[in-house]
Write an enzyme that holds these catalytic residues in place. Structure first.
Site, PDB file in Angstrom:
ATOM      1  N   GLU A   1      -5.254  -4.413  10.639  1.00  0.00           N
ATOM      2  CA  GLU A   1      -3.957  -3.353  10.769  1.00  0.00           C
ATOM      3  C   GLU A   1      -4.329  -2.549  12.266  1.00  0.00           C
ATOM      4  OE1 GLU A   1      -2.201  -2.315   6.910  1.00  0.00           O
ATOM      5  OE2 GLU A   1      -3.812  -0.896   7.081  1.00  0.00           O
TER       6      GLU A   1
ATOM      7  N   GLU B   1      -6.113   5.218   7.809  1.00  0.00           N
ATOM      8  CA  GLU B   1      -5.942   6.842   7.464  1.00  0.00           C
ATOM      9  C   GLU B   1      -7.138   7.406   6.703  1.00  0.00           C
ATOM     10  OE1 GLU B   1      -2.154   5.859   5.407  1.00  0.00           O
ATOM     11  OE2 GLU B   1      -1.373   5.210   7.154  1.00  0.00           O
TER      12      GLU B   1
ATOM     13  N   SER C   1       3.845  -2.126  10.005  1.00  0.00           N
ATOM     14  CA  SER C   1       5.188  -2.505  10.117  1.00  0.00           C
ATOM     15  C   SER C   1       5.752  -3.980   9.836  1.00  0.00           C
ATOM     16  CB  SER C   1       5.793  -1.997  11.617  1.00  0.00           C
ATOM     17  OG  SER C   1       5.456  -0.752  11.784  1.00  0.00           O
TER      18      SER C   1
ATOM     19  N   ASN D   1       0.859  -1.399  -0.056  1.00  0.00           N
ATOM     20  CA  ASN D   1      -0.020  -0.096   0.091  1.00  0.00           C
ATOM     21  C   ASN D   1       0.793   1.157   0.163  1.00  0.00           C
ATOM     22  OD1 ASN D   1      -1.642   2.146   0.279  1.00  0.00           O
ATOM     23  ND2 ASN D   1      -2.268   1.717   2.701  1.00  0.00           N
TER      24      ASN D   1
ATOM     25  N   GLY E   1       5.477   0.892   4.341  1.00  0.00           N
ATOM     26  CA  GLY E   1       6.850   1.548   4.206  1.00  0.00           C
ATOM     27  C   GLY E   1       7.769   0.556   3.428  1.00  0.00           C
TER      28      GLY E   1
HETATM   29  P1  13P Z   1       3.427   0.372   7.376  1.00  0.00           P
HETATM   30  O1  13P Z   1       3.743  -0.927   6.833  1.00  0.00           O
HETATM   31  O2  13P Z   1       4.189   1.551   6.916  1.00  0.00           O
HETATM   32  O3  13P Z   1       3.438   0.319   8.978  1.00  0.00           O
HETATM   33  O4  13P Z   1       1.814   0.569   6.917  1.00  0.00           O
HETATM   34  C1  13P Z   1       1.092  -0.273   7.373  1.00  0.00           C
HETATM   35  C2  13P Z   1      -0.211   0.059   6.567  1.00  0.00           C
HETATM   36  O5  13P Z   1      -0.898   1.192   6.651  1.00  0.00           O
HETATM   37  C3  13P Z   1      -0.513  -0.613   5.083  1.00  0.00           C
HETATM   38  O6  13P Z   1      -2.033  -0.399   4.898  1.00  0.00           O
END
Ligand code: 13P
Length: 251
Positions: A167, A97, A213, A9, A235
């Site tokens: 998540e 988000e 993460s 993502n 990330g």
């Molecule tokens: P990270 O892997 O950067 O923690 O993000 C997770 C995420 O929100 C994937 O949708």
């Protein structure tokens, strides 16, 4: 058997040029598509480039959001019908988000799920709790509530084909990963919730991802959990090298 699904993502990162460069970097290097599905979710403005660049590869493409109407006077929105016409395979919906910054409700997310299915795009439905909710001991109630609301009115067949991403908000972009046991516990609860709403077969077919993460260093132990069928990765999906390491977690 549920096929593992590793989905990036990208959030609001990369332009079309960087998108094409990323695909060039993974071309010919993806894992065996019969063993693991590799997906990239990109900003709407990058999707056409991503689709064109991914032609002839096993990479699948996801949108990060969509509206629940196909067309009309809805300035600034993204049509699920057009996403389908473009060749988008998956639609990420209900990301924390989107819920937090864009005030999306469970009802919106449910409408978006229906709209995606109507157009033949498979939803990746996100859920997850805040640290406050976890500390209050209300994870089960919160997450099962999100799932029940998101799946409202969907058929067993649709749910069996869907992807649910757990998540925990406190693990997103923080470097702090849920332990494999914590992630497994909630992914199991999600499967039980689906079994309660539908039946055992539907629950055994729906794929559940962990997100927060996830990275090459922890992917193996997370994926070893019985109810974790994949990852939704922020990330660590931005660079071809780490994305490739994730999709090759079985090697
Ligand atoms: P990270 O892997 O950067 O923690 O993000 C997770 C995420 O929100 C994937 O949708």
């Amino acid at each position: 058997m549920r096929k593992p699904i590793i989905a990036g993502n990208w959030k609001l990162n990369k332009n079309p040029k960087e998108t094409a460069e990323f695909v060039a970097g993974i071309k010919g290097k993806l894992a065996d598509a019969t063993k693991v599905e590799a997906v990239i979710g990109a900003p709407a403005v990058d999707l056409q480039t991503l689709i064109d660049a991914a032609k002839g590869t096993d990479l699948k493409v996801a949108s990060e959001n969509n509206y629940f109407e196909d067309a009309g006077a809805f300035t600034g929105e993204t049509s699920p019908k057009v996403l389908a016409e473009m060749g988008v395979n998956y639609g990420i919906i209900g990301h924390s988000e989107r819920r937090e910054y864009f005030h999306e409700t469970d009802e919106d997310i449910n409408k978006k799920a229906h709209a995606l299915f109507k157009n033949g795009v498979t939803p990746i439905i996100c859920c997850g709790e805040t640290l406050e909710t976890r500390k209050a001991g209300k994870v089960d109630e919160w997450v099962s509530g999100q799932i029940k609301a998101a799946l409202k009115g969907l058929s067993a067949e649709q749910v069996a084909s869907a992807v649910i991403a757990y998540e925990p908000i406190w693990a997103i972009g923080t470097g702090e990963t849920a332990t494999p046991e914590q992630a497994q516990e909630v992914c199991h609860l999600i499967r039980e919730t689906v079994a309660g709403l539908y039946d055992q077969t539907t629950a055994e077919n729906v794929r559940i991802q962990y997100g927060g993460s996830m990275k090459p260093a922890n992917v193996k132990e997370l994926m070893a959990q019985p109810d974790i069928d994949g990852g939704l990765v922020g990330g660590a999906s931005l660079q071809p090298e780490s994305f490739l390491e994730l999709v090759h977690y079985q090697d």
